[in-house]
Write a protein that holds these residues in place. Structure first.
Motif, short mmCIF file in Angstrom:
data_model
loop_
_atom_site.label_atom_id
_atom_site.label_comp_id
_atom_site.label_asym_id
_atom_site.label_seq_id
_atom_site.Cartn_x
_atom_site.Cartn_y
_atom_site.Cartn_z
N LEU A 1 46.35 28.38 36.56
CA LEU A 1 46.51 27.55 35.37
C LEU A 1 47.30 28.30 34.30
CD1 LEU A 1 45.86 24.93 33.92
CD2 LEU A 1 43.68 25.91 33.21
N LEU A 2 47.07 29.60 34.17
CA LEU A 2 47.82 30.37 33.18
C LEU A 2 49.30 30.43 33.54
CD1 LEU A 2 46.62 33.33 31.19
CD2 LEU A 2 48.86 33.51 32.26
N ARG A 3 49.59 30.63 34.83
CA ARG A 3 51.01 30.63 35.25
C ARG A 3 51.66 29.28 34.97
NH1 ARG A 3 48.68 33.14 39.93
NH2 ARG A 3 49.03 35.42 39.92
N ARG A 4 50.90 28.23 35.19
CA ARG A 4 51.45 26.88 34.94
C ARG A 4 51.75 26.69 33.47
NH1 ARG A 4 49.13 21.61 34.11
NH2 ARG A 4 50.44 19.98 35.01
N GLN A 5 50.84 27.12 32.60
CA GLN A 5 51.08 27.00 31.16
C GLN A 5 52.28 27.85 30.74
OE1 GLN A 5 49.68 25.09 28.83
NE2 GLN A 5 48.38 24.07 30.34
N ASP B 1 40.55 41.40 34.11
CA ASP B 1 39.66 42.55 34.32
C ASP B 1 39.19 43.19 33.02
OD1 ASP B 1 39.97 42.19 37.03
OD2 ASP B 1 41.65 43.59 37.19
N GLU B 2 40.03 43.21 32.00
CA GLU B 2 39.67 43.87 30.75
C GLU B 2 39.22 42.88 29.68
OE1 GLU B 2 39.44 47.06 30.27
OE2 GLU B 2 40.17 47.63 32.26
N LEU B 3 40.12 41.97 29.33
CA LEU B 3 39.80 41.09 28.20
C LEU B 3 38.65 40.13 28.52
CD1 LEU B 3 43.38 40.30 26.84
CD2 LEU B 3 41.72 41.96 25.99
N HIS B 4 38.67 39.53 29.71
CA HIS B 4 37.60 38.60 30.04
C HIS B 4 36.35 39.30 30.56
CE1 HIS B 4 39.00 34.51 29.36
NE2 HIS B 4 40.21 34.86 29.77
N ARG B 5 36.53 40.10 31.61
CA ARG B 5 35.35 40.63 32.28
C ARG B 5 34.58 41.59 31.38
NH1 ARG B 5 37.30 41.72 37.75
NH2 ARG B 5 37.01 39.46 37.90
N ARG B 6 35.27 42.45 30.68
CA ARG B 6 34.57 43.44 29.87
C ARG B 6 33.95 42.85 28.61
NH1 ARG B 6 37.55 48.94 28.99
NH2 ARG B 6 35.43 49.43 28.30
N THR B 7 34.50 41.72 28.15
CA THR B 7 33.88 41.05 27.00
C THR B 7 32.93 39.93 27.42
OG1 THR B 7 35.68 39.45 26.80
CG2 THR B 7 35.91 41.51 25.58
N ARG B 8 32.83 39.72 28.75
CA ARG B 8 31.97 38.68 29.32
C ARG B 8 32.29 37.29 28.77
NH1 ARG B 8 25.96 41.59 29.60
NH2 ARG B 8 26.64 43.39 30.85
N ARG B 9 33.56 37.09 28.53
CA ARG B 9 34.00 35.75 28.09
C ARG B 9 34.41 34.96 29.32
NH1 ARG B 9 34.81 33.83 23.13
NH2 ARG B 9 34.63 35.93 22.24
N PRO B 10 33.82 33.79 29.56
CA PRO B 10 34.08 33.03 30.80
C PRO B 10 35.53 32.55 30.90
CG PRO B 10 32.80 31.72 29.28
CD PRO B 10 32.85 33.09 28.69
N LEU B 11 35.94 32.32 32.13
CA LEU B 11 37.31 31.85 32.42
C LEU B 11 37.36 30.33 32.23
CD1 LEU B 11 37.98 33.94 35.67
CD2 LEU B 11 38.55 34.55 33.31
N ALA C 1 41.04 32.63 40.81
CA ALA C 1 42.31 32.16 41.35
C ALA C 1 42.81 30.94 40.59
CB ALA C 1 42.15 31.84 42.84
N SER C 2 41.90 30.02 40.28
CA SER C 2 42.30 28.81 39.55
C SER C 2 42.72 29.15 38.13
CB SER C 2 41.15 27.81 39.53
OG SER C 2 40.85 27.35 40.82
N TYR C 3 42.04 30.11 37.52
CA TYR C 3 42.38 30.51 36.16
C TYR C 3 43.78 31.11 36.11
CZ TYR C 3 41.75 32.53 31.49
OH TYR C 3 41.89 32.85 30.16
#
Length: 477
Positions: free
Chosen positions: A380-384, A402-412, A375-377
């Motif tokens: 923050l993206l909407r704010r930027q 769901d795709e770019l972050h979660r599937r690549t396991r890159r943290p928020l 939710a915070s991520y």
């Protein structure tokens, strides 16, 4: 020799302390006379050796030919009465003369005689400095102590103040409570977490918490040597008070300044911790941590400096406890200068791998800064996006998480919204179209940030349109 001061210097220090204790706080109307010390009216009032003040006047007069009295007072930041006292002695001694006298006693020009020119050259050989007259070390020490945010009676950070500064950062309530307690304590704190988690941005925001103006000397006399202190980039004048700084009732050797924010990182080396000789002026310049007095000192990338972290921290933490740091002149003696800062450390390394237990115990708070909640991520993206006037496709946000972050396991992490929205704006601007946060734009920004190999395995490579920023019509509009 550092501890030995002349009688006039000691008196100046006592006067500064009395003045600071009496009225060095802003009045309701923002009067700078409530922050800066009183104007010295005589050479004795400056706390300086008369020979030093005379030398400064001679050096300013020497290259100027016929020099107006106003130029002398402005250059040296001394009162008319002090400069006139020196000039009267020079005229009486045959070293200077009145070159022009106007209708008022202020409209007077002076020039050196041959004897005065020789005397100026002698002073120039001793020191090329010809800027604002310095204040005494005792006066500076007293002012730093008075303006310290670590005093028991100093105002403390309040919850509402901290919430306003951290608004939109996406930090969880528990993290804000920990930060608030750390700042309230005025003890050193350590932010640690992965690179990109926003530690540096967060640390620098702490400088916004205390905006009361302070007095910073342009230069200080330290054991017969002049050390330049004021740096316009680090000591900007408060906007609401700039028009008042030229009040004649205050000592113009002190600049009115916001509390400084000094940020140093992996470039820090041992020689940067000491006084250095400025090649242009021939005078000493203070190291960064001394310039941070009465402000915030942020040490970034702890553990990556060219000086061992333990050695650096033991020095600074010990200096904070003592209220002074011993700094050396190149190939010369050591000087004890006041050291009073808010110290914030930041590292992407495990604290235990950088510092020993003894050093960690002396750090007030260790605060982890990690990935944001989903939710915070998103917030923050909407704010930027709003800051860059980028239209956001809500389905694209689902795709990002769901795709770019979660599937690549890159943290928020907090750094990515700023980077992604900035790149979307860059590609759109180059293509001559309005920026939009949609799936194609996010894929293009993601690939430029992390590389095409960082896309999830099931995703296709960039389409020609996404790769070039050209729309399907190929006109880029």
């Amino acid at each position: 020799m550092m501890g030995i001061l002349s009688a006039t210097a000691a008196a100046a220090g006592s006067d500064a302390l009395a003045s600071a204790s009496g009225a060095c706080a802003t009045s309701e109307d923002g009067d700078v006379a409530a922050v800066l010390p009183r104007q010295p009216r005589t050479v004795r009032d400056t706390g300086l050796d008369p020979r030093l003040v005379t030398g400064l006047v001679l050096k300013v007069l020497h290259p100027g030919g016929k020099t107006p009295l106003s130029r002398l007072t402005g250059r040296l930041r001394l009162s008319v009465s002090v400069v006139r006292e020196v000039l009267q002695g020079l005229v009486a001694g045959g070293q200077a003369e009145v070159a022009y006298a106007g209708e008022t006693d202020i409209d007077v020009h002076y020039q050196l005689s041959a004897a005065g020119a020789r005397a100026a050259a002698e002073h120039q050989a001793e020191s090329r400095y010809a800027g604002p007259a310095p204040v005494t070390l005792a006066a500076w020490r007293a002012m730093v102590a008075h303006q310290s945010q670590r005093r028991l009676e100093a105002p403390r950070v309040a919850r509402a103040e901290l919430e306003a500064v951290l608004d939109g950062d996406g930090l969880e309530p528990a993290a804000r409570e920990l930060i608030g307690a750390a700042l309230y304590s005025s003890r050193p704190l350590l932010l640690y977490g992965p690179s990109g988690s926003g530690k540096t941005t967060l640390a620098c925001k702490f400088a916004r918490l205390r905006q009361d103006p302070i007095a910073v000397p342009y230069a200080v006399l330290v054991n017969h040597e002049i050390v330049q202190l004021h740096d316009p980039a680090l000591h900007p004048a408060p906007l609401q008070l700039r028009a008042l700084e030229e009040r004649r009732s205050v000592d113009a050797r002190w600049a009115l300044s916001q509390r400084p924010l000094v940020h140093v990182g992996a470039e820090l080396a041992r020689d940067m911790l000491e006084l250095r000789v400025d090649a242009a002026s021939g005078v000493l310049r203070a190291p960064p941590h001394i310039l941070a007095n009465n402000g915030l000192l942020v040490l970034d990338d702890l553990g990556r400096q060219r000086v061992p972290a333990g050695e650096l921290l033991h020095r600074w933490l010990g200096a904070l406890e003592a209220g002074q740091d011993h700094v050396t002149v190149p190939h010369g003696p050591s000087h004890a200068l006041p050291f009073d800062v808010g110290l914030v450390l930041a590292t992407s390394l495990a604290p235990e791998s950088v510092l020993d237990d003894a050093c960690l115990r002396r750090i007030g708070y260790r605060i982890p800064v990690g990935p944001l909640s989903e939710a915070s991520y998103r917030a923050l993206l909407r704010r930027q996006a709003r800051l860059r006037r980028i239209e956001v496709d809500e389905a694209a946000l689902d795709y990002l998480v769901d795709e770019l972050h979660r599937r690549t396991r890159r943290p928020l992490l907090a750094a990515w919204p700023h980077e992604l929205m900035g790149r979307i704006a860059d590609f759109a601007g180059f293509a001559g179209r309005a920026p939009r946060c949609d799936v194609d734009g996010l894929v293009q920004a993601w690939s430029s940030l992390f590389g095409a190999s960082a896309l999830p395995p099931a995703l296709p490579s960039l389409s020609p349109a996404a790769a070039t920023g050209i729309d399907k019509e190929g006109d880029g509009r």
